[in-house]
Scaffold this motif. Structure first.
Motif, short mmCIF file in Angstrom:
data_model
loop_
_atom_site.label_atom_id
_atom_site.label_comp_id
_atom_site.label_asym_id
_atom_site.label_seq_id
_atom_site.Cartn_x
_atom_site.Cartn_y
_atom_site.Cartn_z
N SER A 43 0.84 -1.20 0.00
CA SER A 43 0.00 0.00 0.00
C SER A 43 0.87 1.25 0.00
O SER A 43 2.05 1.21 0.38
N ASP A 44 0.28 2.36 -0.40
CA ASP A 44 1.00 3.63 -0.40
C ASP A 44 1.44 4.00 1.02
O ASP A 44 2.52 4.55 1.21
N ALA A 45 0.61 3.69 2.01
CA ALA A 45 0.97 3.99 3.41
C ALA A 45 2.19 3.19 3.84
O ALA A 45 3.10 3.73 4.50
N THR A 46 2.24 1.94 3.46
CA THR A 46 3.40 1.10 3.80
C THR A 46 4.65 1.61 3.10
O THR A 46 5.73 1.68 3.71
N HIS A 48 5.22 4.63 2.21
CA HIS A 48 5.61 5.87 2.88
C HIS A 48 6.39 5.56 4.15
O HIS A 48 7.41 6.21 4.44
N ASP A 49 5.93 4.57 4.92
CA ASP A 49 6.62 4.16 6.14
C ASP A 49 8.03 3.67 5.84
O ASP A 49 8.95 3.83 6.66
N LEU A 50 8.21 3.05 4.68
CA LEU A 50 9.52 2.53 4.28
C LEU A 50 10.40 3.59 3.63
O LEU A 50 11.57 3.35 3.35
N GLY A 51 9.81 4.76 3.37
CA GLY A 51 10.56 5.83 2.72
C GLY A 51 10.72 5.61 1.23
O GLY A 51 11.67 6.09 0.62
N SER A 53 8.77 5.51 -2.73
CA SER A 53 7.66 6.04 -3.51
C SER A 53 7.11 4.95 -4.43
O SER A 53 7.78 3.94 -4.69
#
Length: 72
Positions: A43-46, A48-51, A53
């Motif tokens: 997911s996009d949220a995951t 984002h958490d991983l840094g 894109s």
């Protein structure tokens, strides 16, 4: 040398090593494909958490299965 056994001159051994290496390579390619596919499903949220894109992941997912970053 007397009593020295050199496996490099054994035809079966050479073929065995080739088959073992080929099998290992096929398994590595499958694993790369699986990991890239799994990355693409994050997911996009995951991401984002991983840094990371979506573009980073798409670039990695678009690589050929034989493109192994660990082999130079």
């Amino acid at each position: 040398m007397k009593g020295h056994f050199n496996v490099a001159h054994q035809p079966g051994s050479t073929l065995g090593h080739l088959l073992h290496d080929a099998g290992g390579r096929l398994l590595r390619w499958y694993e790369l494909h699986r990991q890239r596919d799994e990355l693409a499903r994050l997911s996009d949220a995951t991401l984002h958490d991983l840094g990371l894109s979506r573009a980073d992941i798409q670039q990695e997912a678009d690589r050929h299965f034989w493109e192994d970053p660990l082999r130079k």
